[in-house]
Design an enzyme around this catalytic site. Structure first.
Site, PDB file in Angstrom:
ATOM      1  N   ARG A  15       0.792  -1.190  -0.067  1.00 55.01           N
ATOM      2  CA  ARG A  15      -0.042  -0.038  -0.023  1.00 55.01           C
ATOM      3  C   ARG A  15       0.858   1.231   0.008  1.00 55.01           C
ATOM      4  NH1 ARG A  15      -0.876  -1.412   6.353  1.00 55.01           N
ATOM      5  NH2 ARG A  15       0.500   0.593   6.838  1.00 55.01           N
ATOM      6  N   TYR A 150      10.798   8.608  15.517  1.00 47.43           N
ATOM      7  CA  TYR A 150      10.587   8.485  13.902  1.00 47.43           C
ATOM      8  C   TYR A 150      11.609   9.421  13.039  1.00 47.43           C
ATOM      9  CZ  TYR A 150       8.324   8.828   9.378  1.00 47.43           C
ATOM     10  OH  TYR A 150       7.903   8.746   7.997  1.00 47.43           O
ATOM     11  N   ILE A 183       2.727  12.914   2.451  1.00 44.70           N
ATOM     12  CA  ILE A 183       2.151  12.269   1.253  1.00 44.70           C
ATOM     13  C   ILE A 183       0.880  11.599   1.740  1.00 44.70           C
ATOM     14  CG2 ILE A 183       2.537  10.645  -0.542  1.00 44.70           C
ATOM     15  CD1 ILE A 183       4.763  12.839  -0.267  1.00 44.70           C
TER      16      ILE A 183
HETATM   17  P1  NAI Z   1       1.964   3.007   4.903  1.00 44.05           P
HETATM   18  O1  NAI Z   1       1.725   2.953   6.287  1.00 44.05           O
HETATM   19  O2  NAI Z   1       0.919   3.170   3.960  1.00 44.05           O
HETATM   20  O3  NAI Z   1       2.921   1.856   4.569  1.00 44.05           O
HETATM   21  C1  NAI Z   1       4.037   1.484   5.263  1.00 44.05           C
HETATM   22  C2  NAI Z   1       4.316   0.235   4.799  1.00 44.05           C
HETATM   23  O4  NAI Z   1       5.288  -0.491   5.604  1.00 44.05           O
HETATM   24  C3  NAI Z   1       3.291  -0.769   4.639  1.00 44.05           C
HETATM   25  O5  NAI Z   1       3.313  -1.624   3.541  1.00 44.05           O
HETATM   26  C4  NAI Z   1       3.442  -1.814   5.926  1.00 44.05           C
HETATM   27  O6  NAI Z   1       3.050  -3.055   5.828  1.00 44.05           O
HETATM   28  C5  NAI Z   1       4.970  -1.596   6.081  1.00 44.05           C
HETATM   29  N1  NAI Z   1       5.375  -2.131   7.544  1.00 44.05           N
HETATM   30  C6  NAI Z   1       5.334  -1.346   8.397  1.00 44.05           C
HETATM   31  N2  NAI Z   1       5.834  -1.871   9.605  1.00 44.05           N
HETATM   32  C7  NAI Z   1       6.263  -3.171   8.985  1.00 44.05           C
HETATM   33  C8  NAI Z   1       7.113  -4.274   9.609  1.00 44.05           C
HETATM   34  N3  NAI Z   1       7.234  -4.179  11.065  1.00 44.05           N
HETATM   35  N4  NAI Z   1       7.286  -5.310   9.131  1.00 44.05           N
HETATM   36  C9  NAI Z   1       7.187  -5.256   7.496  1.00 44.05           C
HETATM   37  N5  NAI Z   1       6.585  -4.145   7.117  1.00 44.05           N
HETATM   38  C10 NAI Z   1       6.163  -3.151   7.731  1.00 44.05           C
HETATM   39  O7  NAI Z   1       2.793   4.377   4.679  1.00 44.05           O
HETATM   40  P2  NAI Z   1       3.621   5.042   3.553  1.00 44.05           P
HETATM   41  O8  NAI Z   1       3.328   6.716   3.570  1.00 44.05           O
HETATM   42  O9  NAI Z   1       3.351   4.415   2.232  1.00 44.05           O
HETATM   43  O10 NAI Z   1       5.120   4.958   4.032  1.00 44.05           O
HETATM   44  C11 NAI Z   1       6.082   4.593   3.293  1.00 44.05           C
HETATM   45  C12 NAI Z   1       7.534   5.017   3.586  1.00 44.05           C
HETATM   46  O11 NAI Z   1       7.653   6.302   3.530  1.00 44.05           O
HETATM   47  C13 NAI Z   1       7.804   5.010   4.946  1.00 44.05           C
HETATM   48  O12 NAI Z   1       9.122   4.442   5.205  1.00 44.05           O
HETATM   49  C14 NAI Z   1       7.353   6.178   5.826  1.00 44.05           C
HETATM   50  O13 NAI Z   1       8.227   6.464   6.964  1.00 44.05           O
HETATM   51  C15 NAI Z   1       7.883   7.014   4.440  1.00 44.05           C
HETATM   52  N6  NAI Z   1       7.341   8.301   4.496  1.00 44.05           N
HETATM   53  C16 NAI Z   1       6.042   8.565   4.579  1.00 44.05           C
HETATM   54  C17 NAI Z   1       5.527   9.924   4.622  1.00 44.05           C
HETATM   55  C18 NAI Z   1       4.249  10.163   4.313  1.00 44.05           C
HETATM   56  O14 NAI Z   1       3.612  11.308   4.544  1.00 44.05           O
HETATM   57  N7  NAI Z   1       3.310   9.208   3.910  1.00 44.05           N
HETATM   58  C19 NAI Z   1       6.150  11.113   4.622  1.00 44.05           C
HETATM   59  C20 NAI Z   1       7.876  10.760   4.839  1.00 44.05           C
HETATM   60  C21 NAI Z   1       8.013   9.514   4.714  1.00 44.05           C
END
Ligand code: NAI
Length: 246
Positions: A15, A150, A183
């Protein structure tokens, strides 16, 4: 951009940003593997729709990570790109937070990225080529109250990127980092409307970003168009950190 003949591994791909990265690499012709932890239904649907391969795998389980890399090597004989995307946000003021909360965020975001990078380094070094793209956050660049865990994990990802680049660059492996701002994904869906309004007010483009606006930069850094870029980060935040507001 074409990635035909290349094998790409995306962590946390079911996702959000990871999903956009999976879909874009598939569209560009790559063989794509992605990991997921809890989102089995989403992962299976994405695999069926995109032709990518879903692997259940926790960031915290070194044996699962090593097994995933072995599976990919056995099936394709190569790993050209690792996108260290999986991450977790668990905000709390330090006085209210427990050590376990701090450790969990560090373990998933930083230790997990280290585990994956270590696991793919040997096949990439044997091939004398590869690209690792780490996903940090603007929280790693500026202070955000409630995000000591974080932002520490993400600031460390920036430092990790540079040192890993210094280690692997001489072996033909480029390590770079993408730094997203706000995002629209599940990670930001839980923020209060007031906080979202306040954040958006600070963004020069006056809107949150979309996952596809991040994935495009990931593909660029993985591609030959970025063949001379190493040890760097690109901020994708609509101008959130470009100015100060008075
Ligand atoms: P999201 O919550 O939709 O996706 C996070 C993903 O990481 C999911 O697929 C989840 O299954 C996986 N995940 C979480 N914990 C896990 C674990 N213990 N083991 C395996 N997989 C695990 O979030 P999003 O926004 O798509 O985040 C993706 C990346 O972007 C992350 O590293 C996040 O920190 C980074 N990010 C997101 C921002 C935002 O505004 N959405 C801003 C800056 C960075």
């Amino acid at each position: 951009m074409t990635f035909a003949g290349k094998t790409v591994l995306v962590t946390g791909g079911a996702r959000g940003i990871g999903r956009a990265v999976v879909e874009d690499f598939r569209q560009a012709g790559a063989t794509v593997y992605f990991t997921y932890r809890k989102s089995q239904e989403l992962a299976e649907r994405l695999a069926a729709e995109s032709g990518a391969v879903a692997l259940p795998c926790s960031q915290s389980a070194p044996e699962q990570i090593e097994a995933a890399v072995s599976t990919i090597m056995a099936q394709t004989g190569r790993i050209d790109v690792l996108v260290n995307n999986a991450g977790v946000r668990s905000d709390q003021f330090i006085v209210l937070s427990a050590y376990e909360q701090w450790r969990h965020v560090l373990d998933v975001n930083l230790d997990g990225a280290w585990r994956w990078a270590k696991a793919v380094s040997i096949p990439m070094m044997s091939a004398s080529s590869g690209a690792i793209i780490n996903i940090a956050s603007v929280g790693g660049l500026v202070g955000i109250a409630g995000q000591t865990a974080y932002s520490s994990s993400k600031g460390a990802i920036l430092a990790f990127t540079r040192s890993l680049a210094a280690e692997l660059g001489t072996r033909g492996i480029r390590v770079n980092c993408v730094v997203p701002g706000f995002i629209e994904t599940d990670m930001t869906a839980t923020l209060s409307p007031a906080l979202k309004r306040e954040n958006t007010r600070r963004i020069l483009l006056k809107r949150m970003g979309q996952p596809r606006e991040v994935s495009g930069v990931v593909l660029f850094l993985a591609s030959d168009a970025a063949s001379y870029i190493i040890g760097q980060h690109i901020v994708v935040d609509g101008g959130l950190t470009a100015t100060v507001s008075f």
